[in-house]
Enzyme design. Structure first.
Site, PDB file in Angstrom:
ATOM      1  N   VAL A   1       0.810  -1.223   0.000  1.00 53.50           N
ATOM      2  CA  VAL A   1       0.000   0.000   0.000  1.00 53.50           C
ATOM      3  C   VAL A   1       0.842   1.271   0.000  1.00 53.50           C
ATOM      4  O   VAL A   1       0.335   2.345  -0.337  1.00 53.50           O
ATOM      5  CB  VAL A   1      -1.009   0.047   1.184  1.00 53.50           C
ATOM      6  CG1 VAL A   1      -2.061  -1.037   1.048  1.00 53.50           C
ATOM      7  CG2 VAL A   1      -0.299  -0.027   2.532  1.00 53.50           C
TER       8      VAL A   1
ATOM      9  N   TYR B   1       2.573   4.645  16.402  1.00 50.97           N
ATOM     10  CA  TYR B   1       1.323   3.927  16.092  1.00 50.97           C
ATOM     11  C   TYR B   1       0.104   4.759  16.521  1.00 50.97           C
ATOM     12  O   TYR B   1      -0.852   4.934  15.754  1.00 50.97           O
ATOM     13  CB  TYR B   1       1.346   2.583  16.814  1.00 50.97           C
ATOM     14  CG  TYR B   1       0.202   1.656  16.479  1.00 50.97           C
ATOM     15  CD1 TYR B   1       0.164   0.966  15.266  1.00 50.97           C
ATOM     16  CD2 TYR B   1      -0.840   1.457  17.379  1.00 50.97           C
ATOM     17  CE1 TYR B   1      -0.884   0.103  14.967  1.00 50.97           C
ATOM     18  CE2 TYR B   1      -1.885   0.598  17.095  1.00 50.97           C
ATOM     19  CZ  TYR B   1      -1.900  -0.081  15.891  1.00 50.97           C
ATOM     20  OH  TYR B   1      -2.937  -0.937  15.598  1.00 50.97           O
TER      21      TYR B   1
ATOM     22  N   LEU C   1      10.017   2.754  23.219  1.00 49.98           N
ATOM     23  CA  LEU C   1       9.784   3.888  24.105  1.00 49.98           C
ATOM     24  C   LEU C   1      10.350   5.151  23.449  1.00 49.98           C
ATOM     25  O   LEU C   1      11.225   5.068  22.582  1.00 49.98           O
ATOM     26  CB  LEU C   1      10.423   3.637  25.477  1.00 49.98           C
ATOM     27  CG  LEU C   1       9.749   2.497  26.274  1.00 49.98           C
ATOM     28  CD1 LEU C   1      10.480   2.258  27.582  1.00 49.98           C
ATOM     29  CD2 LEU C   1       8.274   2.801  26.534  1.00 49.98           C
ATOM     30  N   LEU C   2       9.829   6.285  23.876  1.00 46.78           N
ATOM     31  CA  LEU C   2      10.101   7.552  23.198  1.00 46.78           C
ATOM     32  C   LEU C   2      11.581   7.799  22.894  1.00 46.78           C
ATOM     33  O   LEU C   2      11.932   8.209  21.785  1.00 46.78           O
ATOM     34  CB  LEU C   2       9.527   8.690  24.059  1.00 46.78           C
ATOM     35  CG  LEU C   2       9.339  10.035  23.387  1.00 46.78           C
ATOM     36  CD1 LEU C   2       8.518   9.904  22.113  1.00 46.78           C
ATOM     37  CD2 LEU C   2       8.655  10.993  24.353  1.00 46.78           C
ATOM     38  N   ALA C   3      12.458   7.525  23.884  1.00 47.20           N
ATOM     39  CA  ALA C   3      13.887   7.821  23.707  1.00 47.20           C
ATOM     40  C   ALA C   3      14.488   7.047  22.544  1.00 47.20           C
ATOM     41  O   ALA C   3      15.464   7.482  21.921  1.00 47.20           O
ATOM     42  CB  ALA C   3      14.633   7.491  24.992  1.00 47.20           C
TER      43      ALA C   3
HETATM   44  P1  NAI Z   1      -1.597  -8.529  11.248  1.00 47.57           P
HETATM   45  O1  NAI Z   1      -0.184  -8.123  11.446  1.00 47.57           O
HETATM   46  O2  NAI Z   1      -2.044  -9.879  11.681  1.00 47.57           O
HETATM   47  O3  NAI Z   1      -2.029  -8.324   9.726  1.00 47.57           O
HETATM   48  C1  NAI Z   1      -1.693  -7.143   9.028  1.00 47.57           C
HETATM   49  C2  NAI Z   1      -1.585  -7.464   7.554  1.00 47.57           C
HETATM   50  O4  NAI Z   1      -1.221  -6.233   6.880  1.00 47.57           O
HETATM   51  C3  NAI Z   1      -0.482  -8.503   7.250  1.00 47.57           C
HETATM   52  O5  NAI Z   1      -0.984  -9.512   6.404  1.00 47.57           O
HETATM   53  C4  NAI Z   1       0.593  -7.661   6.569  1.00 47.57           C
HETATM   54  O6  NAI Z   1       1.351  -8.382   5.589  1.00 47.57           O
HETATM   55  C5  NAI Z   1      -0.235  -6.556   5.925  1.00 47.57           C
HETATM   56  N1  NAI Z   1       0.574  -5.380   5.579  1.00 47.57           N
HETATM   57  C6  NAI Z   1       1.530  -4.801   6.338  1.00 47.57           C
HETATM   58  N2  NAI Z   1       2.110  -3.798   5.654  1.00 47.57           N
HETATM   59  C7  NAI Z   1       1.509  -3.750   4.444  1.00 47.57           C
HETATM   60  C8  NAI Z   1       1.707  -2.962   3.287  1.00 47.57           C
HETATM   61  N3  NAI Z   1       2.648  -2.000   3.241  1.00 47.57           N
HETATM   62  N4  NAI Z   1       0.913  -3.177   2.201  1.00 47.57           N
HETATM   63  C9  NAI Z   1      -0.023  -4.159   2.231  1.00 47.57           C
HETATM   64  N5  NAI Z   1      -0.234  -4.955   3.285  1.00 47.57           N
HETATM   65  C10 NAI Z   1       0.532  -4.754   4.386  1.00 47.57           C
HETATM   66  O7  NAI Z   1      -2.437  -7.358  11.997  1.00 47.57           O
HETATM   67  P2  NAI Z   1      -3.952  -7.322  12.501  1.00 47.57           P
HETATM   68  O8  NAI Z   1      -3.933  -7.473  13.967  1.00 47.57           O
HETATM   69  O9  NAI Z   1      -4.820  -8.202  11.680  1.00 47.57           O
HETATM   70  O10 NAI Z   1      -4.288  -5.783  12.195  1.00 47.57           O
HETATM   71  C11 NAI Z   1      -5.051  -5.338  11.093  1.00 47.57           C
HETATM   72  C12 NAI Z   1      -5.359  -3.853  11.306  1.00 47.57           C
HETATM   73  O11 NAI Z   1      -6.055  -3.674  12.539  1.00 47.57           O
HETATM   74  C13 NAI Z   1      -4.107  -2.985  11.400  1.00 47.57           C
HETATM   75  O12 NAI Z   1      -4.359  -1.735  10.775  1.00 47.57           O
HETATM   76  C14 NAI Z   1      -3.940  -2.805  12.892  1.00 47.57           C
HETATM   77  O13 NAI Z   1      -3.219  -1.639  13.200  1.00 47.57           O
HETATM   78  C15 NAI Z   1      -5.385  -2.714  13.321  1.00 47.57           C
HETATM   79  N6  NAI Z   1      -5.624  -2.995  14.732  1.00 47.57           N
HETATM   80  C16 NAI Z   1      -5.316  -4.217  15.279  1.00 47.57           C
HETATM   81  C17 NAI Z   1      -5.584  -4.450  16.618  1.00 47.57           C
HETATM   82  C18 NAI Z   1      -5.264  -5.751  17.275  1.00 47.57           C
HETATM   83  O14 NAI Z   1      -5.428  -5.824  18.509  1.00 47.57           O
HETATM   84  N7  NAI Z   1      -4.860  -6.782  16.570  1.00 47.57           N
HETATM   85  C19 NAI Z   1      -6.172  -3.403  17.475  1.00 47.57           C
HETATM   86  C20 NAI Z   1      -6.468  -2.187  16.802  1.00 47.57           C
HETATM   87  C21 NAI Z   1      -6.208  -1.998  15.467  1.00 47.57           C
END
Ligand code: NAI
Length: 251
Positions: free
Chosen positions: A68, A159, A102-104
């Site tokens: 992306v 994040y 962490l921030l540092a």
């Molecule tokens: P995950 O790490 O299991 O899956 C994320 C997917 O995004 C992976 O398949 C990865 O290859 C893909 N990805 C990473 N960089 C990419 C890029 N540059 N282009 C295309 N695909 C890319 O993570 P999860 O837990 O399924 O998270 C999905 C979304 O939910 C994320 O945006 C995460 O920040 C958000 N989220 C997750 C939470 C959690 O507790 N698991 C809580 C709040 C938000």
């Protein structure tokens, strides 16, 4: 008029794109969309390879290797969806990463990679698709924020900033997209059981679950069903919102 109770394929005839869909929340969103009758494109980084095709095959979706953050991501997605399916109705910006410190020790690389994937890419892709006229009238944009973008989280300045930015972006883009007949909303999940959270040490993980006002974490399907609502005709008049999934943060 009110939809009949037997209306069980609310996304029939719709073309839906889910980024980061090889696994985790994205894979479940794609599965729910397929259940609801959509034609689904699952996109993920080229390195996701087999995991992406497995996800696609399981639900009859079409796989697209797409980072992306690539400068031409919107153009590639637009061309792919237009050639095969004539356009896009629903796009879910789910791809996301963490690079906690962490921030540092929050170095420039960690900061910019998280901002790029989580915030800049959804913006670039949404604007690119709209500029090209690929996102159809009645379309839906759904962004995945996080409770960390509302309540903050230790070690996650990058994040948290990216996910708070997503909420501001949704608010700002909502009236602009409304003029084109497109809605945009966000979900802010709490602690969801995926590979992303499995990487967190056990004690912190348990604390993460208990920080929710529901006193528990959630499953990927909890997020996917909320997104399915935003994607469906039931939410025609709903735009510019952020919905917490997993309760409120107690911190
Ligand atoms: P995950 O790490 O299991 O899956 C994320 C997917 O995004 C992976 O398949 C990865 O290859 C893909 N990805 C990473 N960089 C990419 C890029 N540059 N282009 C295309 N695909 C890319 O993570 P999860 O837990 O399924 O998270 C999905 C979304 O939910 C994320 O945006 C995460 O920040 C958000 N989220 C997750 C939470 C959690 O507790 N698991 C809580 C709040 C938000």
């Amino acid at each position: 008029s009110v939809a009949p109770a037997s209306w069980d394929k609310p996304l029939a005839g719709k073309v839906a794109v889910v980024t980061g869909a090889a696994r985790g929340i994205g894979a479940t969103i794609a599965e729910v969309f397929a259940r609801d009758g959509a034609t689904v494109i699952v996109a993920d980084i080229p390195a996701a390879g087999e995991a992406l095709s497995d996800t696609a095959n399981k639900i009859g979706a079409t796989a697209l290797a797409l980072d992306v953050t690539a400068p031409d991501a919107a153009e590639r997605l637009a061309d792919f969806a237009t050639e095969r399916f004539g356009g896009i109705d629903i796009v879910v910006h789910n791809a996301g990463i963490t690079r906690d410190k962490l921030l540092a020790n929050m170095d420039e690389g960690r900061w910019s990679s998280v901002i790029n994937v989580n915030l800049a890419a959804p913006h670039r892709i949404t604007s690119g698709l709209v500029a090209k006229g690929v996102l159809k009238e009645g379309g839906r944009v759904i962004d995945v924020s996080s409770i960390a973008g509302i309540a903050g989280n230790r070690g996650q300045t990058n994040y948290g900033a990216s996910k708070a930015g997503v909420i501001g972006m949704v608010d700002a883009e909502s009236p602009l997209l409304a003029a084109k007949g497109i809605t945009i909303n966000a979900v802010a999940p709490g602690f969801i059981e995926t590979a992303m959270t499995a990487a967190i040490p056990v004690g912190t993980r348990e604390a993460g679950r208990l920080m929710s006002s529901l006193l528990q974490g959630g499953q990927t399907v909890d997020v996917a069903e909320t997104i399915a609502y935003f994607a469906s005709p039931a939410s025609n008049a709903v735009s510019g919102n952020v919905v917490r999934v997993c309760g409120q943060s107690l911190i």
